[in-house]
Structures are given as structure tokens and as C-alpha cells.
Motif scaffolding. Sequence first.
Motif, PDB file in Angstrom:
ATOM      1  N   GLY A  43       1.150 -53.065   0.160  1.00 26.86           N
ATOM      2  CA  GLY A  43       1.807 -51.929  -0.454  1.00 26.86           C
ATOM      3  C   GLY A  43       1.011 -50.645  -0.311  1.00 26.86           C
ATOM      4  O   GLY A  43      -0.210 -50.652  -0.129  1.00 26.86           O
ATOM      5  N   LEU A  44       1.713 -49.528  -0.402  1.00 30.74           N
ATOM      6  CA  LEU A  44       1.120 -48.196  -0.343  1.00 30.74           C
ATOM      7  C   LEU A  44       1.491 -47.441  -1.611  1.00 30.74           C
ATOM      8  O   LEU A  44       2.626 -47.524  -2.080  1.00 30.74           O
ATOM      9  N   GLY A  45       0.561 -46.693  -2.140  1.00 29.26           N
ATOM     10  CA  GLY A  45       0.859 -45.785  -3.232  1.00 29.26           C
ATOM     11  C   GLY A  45       1.201 -44.416  -2.672  1.00 29.26           C
ATOM     12  O   GLY A  45       0.389 -43.804  -1.984  1.00 29.26           O
ATOM     13  N   ILE A  46       2.402 -43.945  -2.932  1.00 31.84           N
ATOM     14  CA  ILE A  46       2.848 -42.640  -2.433  1.00 31.84           C
ATOM     15  C   ILE A  46       2.678 -41.631  -3.563  1.00 31.84           C
ATOM     16  O   ILE A  46       3.440 -41.617  -4.535  1.00 31.84           O
ATOM     17  N   TRP A  47       1.665 -40.780  -3.441  1.00 28.45           N
ATOM     18  CA  TRP A  47       1.327 -39.808  -4.466  1.00 28.45           C
ATOM     19  C   TRP A  47       2.252 -38.599  -4.385  1.00 28.45           C
ATOM     20  O   TRP A  47       2.988 -38.421  -3.407  1.00 28.45           O
ATOM     21  N   ARG A  69       8.028 -47.425  -9.345  1.00 28.01           N
ATOM     22  CA  ARG A  69       7.028 -46.567  -9.977  1.00 28.01           C
ATOM     23  C   ARG A  69       5.755 -47.366 -10.249  1.00 28.01           C
ATOM     24  O   ARG A  69       5.816 -48.521 -10.655  1.00 28.01           O
ATOM     25  N   GLN A  70       4.626 -46.718 -10.008  1.00 23.22           N
ATOM     26  CA  GLN A  70       3.360 -47.357 -10.353  1.00 23.22           C
ATOM     27  C   GLN A  70       3.073 -47.138 -11.830  1.00 23.22           C
ATOM     28  O   GLN A  70       3.102 -46.006 -12.319  1.00 23.22           O
ATOM     29  N   GLY A  96       5.259 -33.577 -12.064  1.00 25.04           N
ATOM     30  CA  GLY A  96       6.687 -33.829 -12.091  1.00 25.04           C
ATOM     31  C   GLY A  96       7.136 -34.998 -11.241  1.00 25.04           C
ATOM     32  O   GLY A  96       8.326 -35.128 -10.938  1.00 25.04           O
ATOM     33  N   GLU A  97       6.204 -35.859 -10.876  1.00 27.95           N
ATOM     34  CA  GLU A  97       6.524 -36.978  -9.991  1.00 27.95           C
ATOM     35  C   GLU A  97       5.509 -38.083 -10.245  1.00 27.95           C
ATOM     36  O   GLU A  97       4.302 -37.827 -10.292  1.00 27.95           O
ATOM     37  N   PRO A  98       5.950 -39.338 -10.405  1.00 30.70           N
ATOM     38  CA  PRO A  98       4.996 -40.435 -10.531  1.00 30.70           C
ATOM     39  C   PRO A  98       4.479 -40.864  -9.168  1.00 30.70           C
ATOM     40  O   PRO A  98       4.919 -40.363  -8.127  1.00 30.70           O
ATOM     41  N   VAL A  99       3.564 -41.797  -9.174  1.00 31.10           N
ATOM     42  CA  VAL A  99       3.180 -42.479  -7.948  1.00 31.10           C
ATOM     43  C   VAL A  99       4.199 -43.590  -7.706  1.00 31.10           C
ATOM     44  O   VAL A  99       4.544 -44.342  -8.607  1.00 31.10           O
ATOM     45  N   HIS A 100       4.696 -43.661  -6.475  1.00 32.20           N
ATOM     46  CA  HIS A 100       5.661 -44.697  -6.110  1.00 32.20           C
ATOM     47  C   HIS A 100       4.975 -45.723  -5.215  1.00 32.20           C
ATOM     48  O   HIS A 100       4.234 -45.365  -4.297  1.00 32.20           O
ATOM     49  N   LEU A 101       5.225 -46.991  -5.487  1.00 27.80           N
ATOM     50  CA  LEU A 101       4.708 -48.072  -4.664  1.00 27.80           C
ATOM     51  C   LEU A 101       5.788 -48.528  -3.694  1.00 27.80           C
ATOM     52  O   LEU A 101       6.924 -48.794  -4.094  1.00 27.80           O
ATOM     53  N   VAL A 102       5.438 -48.607  -2.422  1.00 21.58           N
ATOM     54  CA  VAL A 102       6.374 -49.063  -1.403  1.00 21.58           C
ATOM     55  C   VAL A 102       5.571 -49.830  -0.362  1.00 21.58           C
ATOM     56  O   VAL A 102       4.416 -49.492  -0.091  1.00 21.58           O
ATOM     57  N   THR A 103       6.135 -50.887   0.191  1.00 23.84           N
ATOM     58  CA  THR A 103       5.401 -51.629   1.210  1.00 23.84           C
ATOM     59  C   THR A 103       5.404 -50.844   2.517  1.00 23.84           C
ATOM     60  O   THR A 103       6.314 -50.062   2.802  1.00 23.84           O
ATOM     61  N   ARG A 104       4.366 -51.072   3.305  1.00 18.49           N
ATOM     62  CA  ARG A 104       4.286 -50.387   4.600  1.00 18.49           C
ATOM     63  C   ARG A 104       5.510 -50.687   5.480  1.00 18.49           C
ATOM     64  O   ARG A 104       6.067 -49.766   6.101  1.00 18.49           O
ATOM     65  N   PRO A 105       5.973 -51.944   5.587  1.00 16.10           N
ATOM     66  CA  PRO A 105       7.162 -52.191   6.404  1.00 16.10           C
ATOM     67  C   PRO A 105       8.388 -51.408   5.941  1.00 16.10           C
ATOM     68  O   PRO A 105       9.160 -50.917   6.767  1.00 16.10           O
ATOM     69  N   GLN A 279      -5.413 -42.619  -0.078  1.00 15.92           N
ATOM     70  CA  GLN A 279      -4.797 -41.399   0.432  1.00 15.92           C
ATOM     71  C   GLN A 279      -4.518 -41.409   1.934  1.00 15.92           C
ATOM     72  O   GLN A 279      -4.001 -40.428   2.458  1.00 15.92           O
ATOM     73  N   GLY A 280      -4.843 -42.479   2.641  1.00  9.16           N
ATOM     74  CA  GLY A 280      -4.688 -42.467   4.094  1.00  9.16           C
ATOM     75  C   GLY A 280      -3.272 -42.184   4.556  1.00  9.16           C
ATOM     76  O   GLY A 280      -3.007 -41.233   5.306  1.00  9.16           O
ATOM     77  N   ALA A 281      -2.313 -42.999   4.116  1.00 12.06           N
ATOM     78  CA  ALA A 281      -0.924 -42.803   4.520  1.00 12.06           C
ATOM     79  C   ALA A 281      -0.362 -41.514   3.943  1.00 12.06           C
ATOM     80  O   ALA A 281       0.424 -40.809   4.605  1.00 12.06           O
ATOM     81  N   CYS A 282      -0.768 -41.181   2.726  1.00 15.36           N
ATOM     82  CA  CYS A 282      -0.270 -39.957   2.090  1.00 15.36           C
ATOM     83  C   CYS A 282      -0.643 -38.725   2.907  1.00 15.36           C
ATOM     84  O   CYS A 282       0.193 -37.844   3.165  1.00 15.36           O
TER      85      CYS A 282
END
Length: 353
Positions: A43-47, A69-70, A96-105, A279-282
Motif C-alpha cells: 500500500g501507498l499513503g497518498i498525502w 482513509r488512513q 482539508g484532506e486526509p491521507v488516503h491508503l491505496v495499493t500500488r496496483p 513520500q516517494g510516490a507522492c
Amino acid sequence: MDGRAVVVGGGVGGLAAGVGLRAAGWQVTVLERSAGLPETGTGLGIWPGAMRALDALGVGDEVRRRGRRQLGGTIRRPDGSRIATIDVDRLERRHGEPVHLVTRPVLLAVLAAALPGPVLRLAAPVTDPRALLDAYDLVVGADGINSVVRVALHGDRYPLRHAGAVAWRGVVDTEVPEGGETWGRGRKFGLTPAGPGRTNWYAAVSLPEGHPAPTDDRAELRRLFGDWHRPVPQVLDALTPDGILRHEIRDLTPLPSYVGDRTVLLGDAAHAMTPDLGQGACQALIDAVALADCLRAADDLPAGLRAYDRRRRRPTQRIAAGARWAGRLSQARRLLPVRDAVLRLALAAGPPA
């Protein structure tokens, strides 16, 4: 301005760059060496900043729909006592936005779906990026930490650096009530819920470069972490031999420029960082949107590339330095009360966005 662009690498940054450049009027080809997009992955955390980038690409709502949501997490000691709490509610109030968890695929599938079929070419490795300049106006290096585009641009003058640790990671078929990390002496273990019945896990141990790999990763992880607080032992019990990835943690020596003659770097190709801030993917997503914005606003290609370099190089290198510092803090072997106090101070203002 517009033209013909080729993106080397079909990962998060490369697909995002393809989407962004097409929206800016460019004809785009994305070359990915793998034969297909991955079907499994952690999973990735999307900030918040990265989610704004996904909104700019037109796919933010789909990522929100397919992610989750994380919730808040806790950083603990091996006996389960609390060091600090990660206050994601404060982050949401501020941005105004949470961290969202989503898998890389899932993230890759959403980005790929935003590209017309012919744009993404799979099983298309690139060995000579310079040759692409004969057919394209712009070469985008989004080919990861071992980027061939970066080597073509800078040679071997800015090598990868060992960050002092070895990491294991994977996904198990068990569920934990909340995410967080546990910090021991020179080692840590992290957990993130990945959906019903699934958990992302990762572990890092302070070890020198070239340390021999264990013959049995499961046995080694049980030796290192098996007596830590629940649910760490339960997660270790759920490991399967083919579900464990192991690698030395490395980052990139800071580059003097992300751009060259009709060539630009983004994501890990430009600023590969340790995973300690997540933060890499972000940052790759933000790079992709910034590149499209800068080229759209520029009168010519050199001006657009210079604007991108000014906009992204210093911020990403600051984040990479922060990630390296955080990794060293979590790998501390001595003065652990001081380490814990520094961590609480760093989190006092809330997590970085």
C-alpha cells in the motif's frame, strides 16, 4: 508549448507524467519494460499534496473511491508502550484532506486507465535514452532508482548511497486494528491496514552495506521481532516465503539539476529517497503535474525545463534529506530516551503534508 514526448518508465511517476503531458497538449508515448502492470503490491499513503496532484490529473476522485482513509497510528516500543501518536486529524484540519491508503496496483491501474491504449507500450525496455532524442522532442526519465536516463544525463558522478539499513516488506492475510510503527534498538517494524483481512507490513534493521542475506527470511524476522508486542508476532506467523521482499535501503546523492538537453528527470530517477517519510510516490505525482504545468506555461522547451527544475529540485531534495534523517533516528542504537523525545518534538506540529 507542445511536441512529441517519450516517458521512460511506466510506474507511478511515468504514468502520471503521461496523463499530465497529454492534457498539456503533447503527443506522448510511455515505455515500460515490464510485460504488464503489477497485480499485487504493498500500500501507498497518498498525502494531501499528492492528492491535489491526482485531482489535477482528473483521477483524484477515483483514487479516493478505490482507497481508504488512513486512521491515526501510534509509534511504540517493543514492549507496546507508547512513544508518540500520529495525529492525522490535525493534518486533515490543516489541509482539508486526509491521507488516503491505496495499493500500488490500484493506483497504477487508475493512472493507466486515463491514457488511451496506444500511449502505454509494455515490454519496451530502453537501453540508450539518447537515441530517443532522434524521434522525440522531449525525453522524460521516470525509470526509478536505477534510472538509465539519469546515467545518460549525469554519468556515474552522483551514485546511490547505502542508508545504513536493510528492509523487508510485504502483505499478509491477517487484519490489524490500527497502523503504526514500533521502534527498537537499531530496528523497527511497521503495520498498515490494507483492507478487510489484509495488512501491509515492513521491517528495517540497521546493518552495513553488503551484509550477508539470511538463508531464511521468515526465521530471521521471527528472531529479530518475534518477542515484540502484539500484533507483530501474529503478522510474522502469517508470512509466506514468497510474500517477503528484502533489499538494502538506498537513496540518491543530490543532483545539481533535474534537466538537460531536451531531457528531464522525475520521481525516484531524480530524487530517490528512503521510505521513512512515505513520500516517494507522492513526490513523483507532484513532479509529474509540475512538469506539465511548467511546459504549458513556457514559451519554449528550455524555459519550461528550467522552470520545472527551479520548482521541484530544492523541495524534493529537502524532503529526501528529511527522510534520511528520520531513518537514522529510527535506527538509533543508543540514547533511546533522547531519540524518543526528538520524535515527539518532530510530531508535535503534526505529520508533514
